[in-house]
Design a protein around this motif. Structure first.
Motif: not given
Length: 178
Positions: A29-44
């Motif tokens: 779950i932590t890894k998925r959250g970290r990946e999701r946050r990274k994707e959101e950062r990249n999108e921003r």
């Protein structure tokens, strides 16, 4: 006594298995959250870069139009002075026209340097070179030709900018639909 020991061992082992299982699940779950946050950062970041590019391109369109209009007004002043005095490019331009030409040329250069597209930068360079030649010619006809020549570069320049803006709009729609 064996039943008691077996029960305690079973509860302890069950608890350990549950703790290990929870620990692995939390890690995923932590890894998925970290990946999701990274994707959101990249999108921003992509959205911010696209917005900067959009603002730059829109400003470049306006500045290039103002620059060619200024060059036309300056050329008109040169033609009027030449017909009055008989001397080509020897009379100073009216207040502000020369300064505005310099400011607009600088603004177009700065904006072009911020654009990611190589073709836009090349077209802007050619556009500026031709506009500069308007004021380095030996006569009225040659200056008018160079102004028209710069205008013939501005059309493809504005077309290329328009295409990039449409592409940015499409990319933004793709990102927002994710």
């Amino acid at each position: 006594m064996q039943d008691w020991l077996t029960t305690i061992a079973s509860v302890t082992i069950g608890g350990l298995i549950a703790a290990v299982s929870t620990w692995f699940n939390d890690g995923r779950i932590t890894k998925r959250g970290r990946e999701r946050r990274k994707e959101e950062r990249n999108e921003r970041l992509i959205a911010r870069n696209n917005e900067f590019q959009r603002e730059t391109l829109l400003a470049l369109q306006v500045a290039s139009q103002k620059l060619i209009r200024n060059a036309g007004a300056s050329l008109h002043q040169d033609i009027v002075a030449h017909r009055t005095t008989g001397k080509w490019h020897k009379q100073p331009l009216p207040n502000g026209l020369s300064d505005e030409q310099m400011e607009l040329t600088t603004q177009v250069m700065l904006l072009a340097n911020r654009v990611r597209d190589d073709q836009v930068r090349q077209l802007v360079d050619e556009f500026r070179i031709r506009l500069n030649h308007v004021f380095q010619t030996s006569g009225e006809v040659e200056s008018e030709f160079m102004l028209l020549s710069a205008g013939s570069i501005q059309g493809p320049l504005l077309d290329q900018i328009g295409q990039i803006l449409r592409d940015l709009d499409s990319a933004d729609k793709d990102i927002s639909s994710l």
